[in-house]
Design a protein around this motif. Structure first.
Motif, PDB file in Angstrom:
ATOM      1  N   GLN A   1       0.806  -1.221   0.000  1.00 52.34           N
ATOM      2  CA  GLN A   1       0.000   0.000   0.000  1.00 52.34           C
ATOM      3  C   GLN A   1       0.842   1.275   0.000  1.00 52.34           C
ATOM      4  N   PRO A   2       1.783   1.458   0.931  1.00 60.60           N
ATOM      5  CA  PRO A   2       2.581   2.692   0.885  1.00 60.60           C
ATOM      6  C   PRO A   2       3.440   2.795  -0.366  1.00 60.60           C
ATOM      7  N   TRP A   3       3.933   1.671  -0.860  1.00 62.10           N
ATOM      8  CA  TRP A   3       4.749   1.674  -2.087  1.00 62.10           C
ATOM      9  C   TRP A   3       3.924   2.115  -3.286  1.00 62.10           C
ATOM     10  N   MET A   4       2.738   1.548  -3.433  1.00 66.58           N
ATOM     11  CA  MET A   4       1.897   1.830  -4.592  1.00 66.58           C
ATOM     12  C   MET A   4       1.383   3.270  -4.582  1.00 66.58           C
ATOM     13  N   PHE A   5       1.113   3.815  -3.391  1.00 72.00           N
ATOM     14  CA  PHE A   5       0.535   5.152  -3.287  1.00 72.00           C
ATOM     15  C   PHE A   5       1.581   6.257  -3.228  1.00 72.00           C
ATOM     16  N   ASP A   6       2.850   5.914  -3.147  1.00 73.92           N
ATOM     17  CA  ASP A   6       3.925   6.901  -3.048  1.00 73.92           C
ATOM     18  C   ASP A   6       3.947   7.781  -4.298  1.00 73.92           C
TER      19      ASP A   6
ATOM     20  N   ARG B   1      -6.631  11.754  -6.113  1.00 74.80           N
ATOM     21  CA  ARG B   1      -7.898  11.176  -6.552  1.00 74.80           C
ATOM     22  C   ARG B   1      -7.753   9.689  -6.836  1.00 74.80           C
ATOM     23  N   SER B   2      -6.660   9.306  -7.469  1.00 72.26           N
ATOM     24  CA  SER B   2      -6.432   7.885  -7.751  1.00 72.26           C
ATOM     25  C   SER B   2      -6.223   7.102  -6.466  1.00 72.26           C
ATOM     26  N   VAL B   3      -5.482   7.690  -5.526  1.00 74.50           N
ATOM     27  CA  VAL B   3      -5.272   7.026  -4.241  1.00 74.50           C
ATOM     28  C   VAL B   3      -6.609   6.796  -3.549  1.00 74.50           C
ATOM     29  N   ALA B   4      -7.464   7.809  -3.522  1.00 76.38           N
ATOM     30  CA  ALA B   4      -8.760   7.678  -2.860  1.00 76.38           C
ATOM     31  C   ALA B   4      -9.610   6.606  -3.527  1.00 76.38           C
ATOM     32  N   GLN B   5      -9.552   6.560  -4.843  1.00 79.03           N
ATOM     33  CA  GLN B   5     -10.346   5.595  -5.597  1.00 79.03           C
ATOM     34  C   GLN B   5      -9.899   4.165  -5.303  1.00 79.03           C
ATOM     35  N   VAL B   6      -8.591   3.936  -5.331  1.00 76.23           N
ATOM     36  CA  VAL B   6      -8.071   2.595  -5.089  1.00 76.23           C
ATOM     37  C   VAL B   6      -8.185   2.237  -3.613  1.00 76.23           C
TER      38      VAL B   6
ATOM     39  N   ILE C   1      -9.877  -1.082  -0.244  1.00 74.32           N
ATOM     40  CA  ILE C   1      -9.088  -1.713   0.810  1.00 74.32           C
ATOM     41  C   ILE C   1      -9.878  -1.668   2.114  1.00 74.32           C
ATOM     42  N   PRO C   2      -9.959  -2.765   2.876  1.00 75.42           N
ATOM     43  CA  PRO C   2     -10.685  -2.735   4.158  1.00 75.42           C
ATOM     44  C   PRO C   2     -10.165  -1.609   5.048  1.00 75.42           C
ATOM     45  N   PRO C   3     -11.051  -0.855   5.722  1.00 74.97           N
ATOM     46  CA  PRO C   3     -10.622   0.319   6.511  1.00 74.97           C
ATOM     47  C   PRO C   3      -9.490   0.050   7.502  1.00 74.97           C
ATOM     48  N   PRO C   4      -9.487  -1.052   8.277  1.00 76.62           N
ATOM     49  CA  PRO C   4      -8.362  -1.254   9.210  1.00 76.62           C
ATOM     50  C   PRO C   4      -7.025  -1.388   8.494  1.00 76.62           C
ATOM     51  N   VAL C   5      -7.034  -2.108   7.370  1.00 75.71           N
ATOM     52  CA  VAL C   5      -5.798  -2.288   6.588  1.00 75.71           C
ATOM     53  C   VAL C   5      -5.359  -0.950   6.005  1.00 75.71           C
ATOM     54  N   ARG C   6      -6.331  -0.184   5.521  1.00 79.08           N
ATOM     55  CA  ARG C   6      -6.031   1.135   4.951  1.00 79.08           C
ATOM     56  C   ARG C   6      -5.395   2.045   5.992  1.00 79.08           C
TER      57      ARG C   6
ATOM     58  N   SER D   1      -1.458   3.559   5.971  1.00 81.38           N
ATOM     59  CA  SER D   1      -1.175   4.988   5.850  1.00 81.38           C
ATOM     60  C   SER D   1      -0.473   5.559   7.075  1.00 81.38           C
ATOM     61  N   THR D   2      -0.231   4.742   8.092  1.00 83.94           N
ATOM     62  CA  THR D   2       0.437   5.221   9.310  1.00 83.94           C
ATOM     63  C   THR D   2       1.689   4.392   9.587  1.00 83.94           C
ATOM     64  N   VAL D   3       1.542   3.281  10.286  1.00 84.01           N
ATOM     65  CA  VAL D   3       2.690   2.469  10.714  1.00 84.01           C
ATOM     66  C   VAL D   3       3.500   1.972   9.520  1.00 84.01           C
ATOM     67  N   LEU D   4       2.815   1.373   8.546  1.00 82.48           N
ATOM     68  CA  LEU D   4       3.530   0.802   7.406  1.00 82.48           C
ATOM     69  C   LEU D   4       4.130   1.884   6.527  1.00 82.48           C
ATOM     70  N   ARG D   5       3.486   3.030   6.461  1.00 79.07           N
ATOM     71  CA  ARG D   5       4.026   4.148   5.687  1.00 79.07           C
ATOM     72  C   ARG D   5       5.345   4.630   6.294  1.00 79.07           C
ATOM     73  N   ARG D   6       5.393   4.746   7.624  1.00 77.65           N
ATOM     74  CA  ARG D   6       6.640   5.195   8.262  1.00 77.65           C
ATOM     75  C   ARG D   6       7.762   4.189   8.050  1.00 77.65           C
TER      76      ARG D   6
END
Length: 217
Positions: free
Chosen positions: A171-176, A181-186, A190-195, A199-204
């Protein structure tokens, strides 16, 4: 003349149901450019950090191509059997790309050959771009002919095939660097907990590893 369906031209011309797939191709090209930019600046001291970043990228690309060969293409062939010859050719292309990635892996090992890294990075970038261009020319028209639900049913199986270590990076790799708008669409798929975790722990964690190539030493 109409613009070819390709993620090289961005996502605006592509149907929304395969924007997630297209974002992966955009991310691969982006990281090939990052490796090219980092290669002349890397020192032996920085090979470990750059090698860690590269291994994570290679894990994603390896999975992406295995999932195409084992899940995506067979799933599409059941819906578009005329795709069979092209699917075989794309599988053969993956072998050529594997060899290009092997050369980068060898150059980034501790004590690796820094001049060889520059050549390997250039070869990887060229092979990757040619492969993605050929793949999209064949597959995107097929994706576009499918109803969104048909395509997404196959894509869900593709994502489910990802190993855990790839899933935590995807997720963080693909959205980097992707447009919001594309990020929001994709992200909506994604299930909200995974999302949230993505966007927090895995992004860091992703950003710490990314420094190995964006701030090489």
């Amino acid at each position: 003349m109409s613009t070819p369906m390709s993620s090289e031209f961005g996502l605006a011309s592509l149907p929304a149901h395969f924007h997630g797939f297209a974002l992966m191709h955009i991310a691969m090209r982006r990281d090939a450019r990052r490796l090219l930019a980092a290669a002349p600046r890397l020192t032996q001291a920085g090979l470990g950090a750059a090698g860690l970043w590269w291994q994570q990228l290679r894990d994603i690309i390896d999975w992406h191509h295995r999932s195409e060969d084992n899940v995506l293409w067979p799933g599409l062939l059941r819906r578009a059997p005329e795709f069979s010859a092209e699917a075989r050719q794309l599988g053969d292309d993956h072998v050529v790309l594997d060899r290009a990635m092997d050369a980068v892996t060898a150059a980034l090992r501790p004590g690796g050959d820094l001049p060889a890294l520059g050549l390997a990075a250039t070869r990887f970038d060229s092979v990757l771009r040619d492969h993605l261009r050929d793949e999209e020319a064949v597959s995107f028209p097929v994706f576009a002919r499918l109803a969104p639900d048909e395509y997404l049913a196959v894509e869900r199986k593709v994502i489910a095939s990802a190993p855990f270590k790839v899933m935590t990076q995807l997720q963080p790799w693909m959205f980097d660097g992707a447009d919001k708008r594309s990020v929001a669409q994709v992200a909506a798929t994604i299930p909200p907990p995974v999302r949230l975790i993505g966007s927090t722990v895995l992004r860091r964690r992703y950003e710490r590893t990314l420094a190995g190539v964006t701030r090489p030493f």
